[in-house]
Each structure stands twice: as C-alpha cells, then as structure tokens.
Design a protein around this motif. Structure first.
Motif, mmCIF file in Angstrom:
data_model
loop_
_atom_site.group_PDB
_atom_site.id
_atom_site.type_symbol
_atom_site.label_atom_id
_atom_site.label_comp_id
_atom_site.label_asym_id
_atom_site.label_seq_id
_atom_site.Cartn_x
_atom_site.Cartn_y
_atom_site.Cartn_z
ATOM 1 N N TYR A 146 -51.790 -81.667 -109.531
ATOM 2 C CA TYR A 146 -52.639 -81.030 -110.547
ATOM 3 C C TYR A 146 -52.665 -79.511 -110.348
ATOM 4 N N LYS A 147 -52.507 -78.799 -111.439
ATOM 5 C CA LYS A 147 -52.643 -77.336 -111.443
ATOM 6 C C LYS A 147 -53.402 -76.912 -112.688
ATOM 7 N N PHE A 148 -54.229 -75.885 -112.537
ATOM 8 C CA PHE A 148 -54.914 -75.321 -113.697
ATOM 9 C C PHE A 148 -54.359 -73.915 -113.924
ATOM 10 N N THR A 149 -53.511 -73.766 -114.922
ATOM 11 C CA THR A 149 -52.862 -72.478 -115.178
ATOM 12 C C THR A 149 -53.023 -72.032 -116.630
ATOM 13 N N ASP A 478 -76.196 -87.650 -108.191
ATOM 14 C CA ASP A 478 -76.270 -86.198 -108.004
ATOM 15 C C ASP A 478 -74.951 -85.748 -107.389
ATOM 16 N N ILE A 479 -74.151 -85.029 -108.182
ATOM 17 C CA ILE A 479 -72.792 -84.640 -107.762
ATOM 18 C C ILE A 479 -72.699 -83.154 -107.433
ATOM 19 N N ALA A 480 -73.852 -82.536 -107.122
ATOM 20 C CA ALA A 480 -73.848 -81.093 -106.848
ATOM 21 C C ALA A 480 -72.927 -80.730 -105.688
ATOM 22 N N GLY A 481 -72.755 -81.622 -104.732
ATOM 23 C CA GLY A 481 -71.913 -81.325 -103.577
ATOM 24 C C GLY A 481 -70.488 -81.821 -103.697
ATOM 25 N N THR A 482 -70.182 -82.597 -104.723
ATOM 26 C CA THR A 482 -68.871 -83.238 -104.797
ATOM 27 C C THR A 482 -68.070 -82.908 -106.049
ATOM 28 N N ALA A 483 -68.679 -82.248 -107.034
ATOM 29 C CA ALA A 483 -68.005 -82.022 -108.318
ATOM 30 C C ALA A 483 -66.974 -80.908 -108.255
ATOM 31 N N TRP A 484 -67.146 -79.981 -107.314
ATOM 32 C CA TRP A 484 -66.166 -78.902 -107.207
ATOM 33 C C TRP A 484 -66.097 -78.390 -105.777
ATOM 34 N N LYS A 485 -65.042 -77.652 -105.501
ATOM 35 C CA LYS A 485 -64.843 -77.026 -104.195
ATOM 36 C C LYS A 485 -64.934 -75.521 -104.353
ATOM 37 N N SER A 486 -65.388 -74.862 -103.292
ATOM 38 C CA SER A 486 -65.466 -73.401 -103.274
ATOM 39 C C SER A 486 -64.364 -72.833 -102.389
ATOM 40 N N GLY A 487 -64.356 -71.509 -102.245
ATOM 41 C CA GLY A 487 -63.404 -70.860 -101.351
ATOM 42 C C GLY A 487 -61.992 -70.864 -101.877
ATOM 43 N N ALA A 488 -61.034 -70.895 -100.953
ATOM 44 C CA ALA A 488 -59.620 -70.807 -101.332
ATOM 45 C C ALA A 488 -59.186 -71.985 -102.188
ATOM 46 N N ALA A 489 -59.849 -73.124 -102.007
ATOM 47 C CA ALA A 489 -59.498 -74.326 -102.785
ATOM 48 C C ALA A 489 -60.385 -74.483 -104.007
ATOM 49 N N LYS A 490 -60.996 -73.405 -104.476
ATOM 50 C CA LYS A 490 -61.958 -73.481 -105.573
ATOM 51 C C LYS A 490 -61.384 -74.225 -106.766
#
Length: 510
Positions: A146-149, A478-490
């Motif tokens: 998967y890529k988001f471009t 409650d998906i506040a901790g699992t719906a997205w990643k931060s940092g370099a892997a955002k």
C-alpha cells in the motif's frame, strides 16, 4: 495482483506440478534445528540435496525471521528458492507465521520477482488452519504494497514486479482456502479505502467528500445510500450533532449506507434478518473547537474520521464478499472548528432523544455527534449496533497502540467481537463499563455532562454513549490508538476493518 490456489499433498509426495511449474521463486519454510519437512523436503530431493547443504553449511539456520534467496536453482521449474526461517516448530504460532510471511514478502518485493509460488500456508501453525494462513498472507502482502501518493505532483510509485502468486494448500483445505482468498482480497480492498480516506488532507476529505464517496460506493456495489444535509438533520432534531458542526463553514452530512444480503426482515424472517448497524465517527478535522488543541501534531486530527473510514471500508468488504447478512453503515460527519458561533463550554444542548447535555469541553465532540446517530439507529430495529470512533486520548494511555478498546454490557456481543479480533489478528481489549462510572457524568444544570473528568476518561466516554444505546445490543470500539501511526510511518492503518469484517463473516455463518 493475481492470486490463485493450488492443492498439493507434499506429505504423500504428490507435488501436483509444483516441482516443474514455471515460477520466478518458490518460498519454503525451514524450522530451526529440525529435519526438512513437507515442501522443503521434496524440493531438497528435486534439487539433489541443495537445501540440505545450505542448512548444513549454516547459511540458513532456521532462526525466526531469517531469509536466504538462493539463485540459479536447477532441477525444479522455479529459477530461485527463497528460504524463510521459522524458529522452533513446537512454538510456531500465528505471530511467528505472520513474521515469516512478512519477511518473505519483503525479500520478494525488494527484487524483480514477477511470479511467486508460496508454500508457507501449509505449515503447521498452532491453533490455525490453512485457510486462515492464506488470508493472513494476502493481507500482509497488501499492507506492504500500500502507498498513498495521490497528493504528490510526481508520485514515485515505481513499477511493481510481483504480478502473480500461487498458494500451495493441502487438498482438504482447497475449498476453504479459495473462500479465504476471496475474503482476504475484499478485506484488503476495504482497508485500502479506509487508509485512503484517512490519509487524504482535511481540505479534500470534507463531510461533502465523504457524502460523495458514499454515493460512489453505492453505485459500485449496489448499496442503498442516503446523504442528509443541514435541513434534513435539523428536521430530525439532532441538536447535539448540529452543535458541533455549527462552528465550521463546511456543511454537515448524515450518511446512511444499506447493504441487504439476507433479504428483508419481515414475515417469517422477522428478527432473523435484523441488520447489524455500524456507526462511524466522521469528524474530518478536529481543532478541539473553543477548547482548542495544542498546535503540535494537530495535523493528525484529520484522522478523527477514521471511525467513519472504517465503516466505509467494512461496507465495501462486505459487499465484495457478498455476505448473507444485512448491514447498515451510519456516519455523522462534520468539522469541529472554533468560530464566533461555535459551541462553547457551558452551553447546554438537546440531543435527538430529548436528553440535555452540558458541554464542559468542546474537544469531547465525538460523543456529541455519535449520540444522535445511536438514537437514529433505533429505527432499523437492529440485531446489534457497533460504533467505531477515535474517541479518547485516555484509551491511548490505557492500551497504547496495539489494542483497540472494547466496551459493552452485552457479554455475548463483546465475546463475539473479541473472538473476531483474535481470528483477524486485529486485537481488542475489553474495558469496564460499570454503572459506578456514570456518576462522573452528573451535571447540576442538565441531564448529563459531556465529560467526566480525567479519571477513566475512555470509560466515561463509553458510559456517555451507553445512555443512547439502551434499546439494543451495543458495543463501542475506541480506535484512538490503533487507527493511525505517527512519526516516520505516519499514516492510517485501516483498522479495525479486519475485526469488523471477521465479526460480520461469523454472524453471517450463524
């Protein structure tokens, strides 16, 4: 990417063309300190002991996660062999299998390999079957590719070499593996949609954009779709939802998507075909409103619609799988912005069901839009309602970024969701919802307050929602901790589409 299933009973020496079939690589598993078994043993015989010599020389120890790509192999149809270390055979769990699969895909994706034969799904995984192994391998590959471009002026996607994957499975697993393959592709497609919606910038992914996406999904997958605008929402007396939306120039939307895979819930089917309703929080940007958030990482508040995104992704997956089940997606969507007419701390608002709410913090807005959606869901006479929301930072503190928080007073429903989370490798953890926590929501001036203070913040948020979900079986994720990643892997993760999809697969089988 083309996936296919081919049965093969290596234990009986029936290679079924795998030894001679043309392929760029065949993927074989090697256990640590074990004699070669299954496909690896047969390939060793066909290559006149090549794999045994590699293991004996110490080039492949079988250590978990290790890999060795052996080029220019003779004696078989594949031009290369990829050996993947599996660790100890008696400890080969679903986690170890997942690590082995991802290690294999990374090597293949980092090469010019165009066609792969994959035998790892036939490995003896503790408490798992071959069809599970196939679906897990498909999802792992799709996650890695998967890529988001979409928003880059010159997207560097690169030409993907890998085009075709053939899974070797036991003959007894062939039928189930073909179904698992279909499910895996459908879930991966749903996750990609969820990721795309989450990763889009908030100036593109507005409430109106989500409404348009719902209509397109309806056309593509024959869903019945309604998108209600401001006046229609006002006519429904959704005062709580509208109070959040009024500070933004972006108009709110209330989206309803219906998939009917089991026929109408009438006549002899009354009750049997009652729908499962999925409610997704769709705050396309959350500034916090008047209770404004700190500036650091506020850009990530575009992910506050990931609950809605996961409902979109799950609806797509369900439709593609063709489940014999009725499923309804309900999405209240708006922005939470500060303005002269925005909701203020101290305001008292009236929800759709007549409940009055004292707003003590405008950044606790997700529950204010979800409560009216939960009331709306009653009209469908649902078998169960599950709401999905990036609801509280407190859930991140409690569970981190591994487990989704699960709340429900219905033990049967909670158990089904936990079973689905384990099967889908999309973990969730059940948190309490005891009545004693409700006292924290008391208000001197209204029926309840929208926050209950810092202690047990994720629990009191769920308690708030429970006030509006008393008339049907209900669960909150409650998906506040699992719906997205931060940092370099955002980036958006696509969770909990696998969990929800598995739950619905299981319900359809009842």
């Amino acid at each position: 990417m083309d996936f296919s299933i081919k049965a093969c009973d290596w234990s009986k020496g029936e290679a079924n063309g795998f030894l001679t079939g043309k392929s760029d690589v065949i993927v074989l598993g090697v256990f640590e300190a074990q004699t070669l078994t299954g496909a690896a043993r047969d390939m060793d015989v066909a290559t006149k002991g090549l794999i045994s010599r590699v293991v004996k020389a110490g080039d492949m120890s079988g250590r978990a996660g290790s890999t060795l790509l052996v080029p220019e192999v003779t004696g078989i149809g594949a031009s290369r062999v990829l050996l993947v270390g599996l660790g100890k055979q008696d400890a080969f769990s679903q986690k170890a299998y997942g690590e082995a699969v991802r290690a294999a895909w990374r090597v293949i994706l980092g090469s010019k390999i165009g066609q792969a034969t994959f035998t790892l799904a036939q490995l003896p995984i503790l408490e798992r079957t071959g069809d599970w192994a196939v679906r897990t391998a498909v999802l792992a590959l799709r996650e890695l590719t998967y890529k988001f471009t979409q928003m880059k002026s010159k997207p560097d996607n690169g030409a993907r070499s890998l085009k075709k994957i053939v899974f070797s499975v036991d003959s007894a697993d062939e039928k189930a593996a073909k179904l698992a393959l279909k499910q895996g592709v459908a879930i991966a497609n749903g996750m990609d949609l969820t990721r795309d919606l989450g990763n889009l910038p908030p100036n593109v992914c507005t409430p109106t954009y989500l409404g348009q996406t719902a209509k397109k999904l309806g056309r593509d997958w024959k869903l019945k779709v309604e998108v209600l605008g401001q006046k229609q929402i006002e006519a429904l007396n959704m005062g709580s939802f509208l109070s959040v939306a009024k500070g933004s120039v972006e108009p709110p939307q209330f989206i309803v998507m219906q998939y009917q895979g089991a026929g109408a819930d009438t006549g002899k089917a009354k009750g049997k075909n009652a729908p499962i309703v999925l409610v997704g929080k769709g705050i396309t940007f959350d500034s916090g409103g008047i209770s404004i958030k700190p500036g650091e990482a506020m850009d990530e508040m575009k992910y506050d619609m990931c609950g809605a995104g996961s409902v979109f992704g799950t609806m797509r997956a369900v439709a593609e799988m063709g489940l014999k089940l009725n499923v309804i997606g309900v999405i209240p969507t708006c922005e939470n912005m500060p303005a002269g007419n925005a909701l203020k701390p101290g305001d008292i608002i009236t929800a759709m069901n007549g409940t009055t709410i004292e707003v003590l913090n405008t950044d606790a807005e997700g529950r204010l839009i979800l409560c009216d959606a939960l009331t709306y869901a009653e009209r469908f006479k649902p078998a169960a309602v599950i709401d999905v929301a990036t609801l509280t930072g407190a859930c991140v503190i409690a569970l981190g970024h591994h487990n989704t928080g699960l709340f429900s007073k219905d033990d049967a429903l909670a158990g089904q969701l936990l079973d689905a989370s384990r099967e889908a490798v999309d973990p969730a953890w059940r948190l309490p919802l005891d009545d004693e926590y409700q006292d924290q929501l008391k208000s001197n001036f209204a029926d309840l307050a929208n926050i209950g203070g810092r202690p047990a913040g994720s629990v009191t948020a769920a308690c708030f929602l429970s006030r509006f979900a008393a008339n049907y079986p209900w669960a909150h994720l409650d998906i506040a901790g699992t719906a997205w990643k931060s940092g370099a892997a955002k980036g958006a993760t696509g969770r909990p589409v696998p969990l929800l999809s598995q739950f619905l697969i299981d319900r359809a089988a009842l």
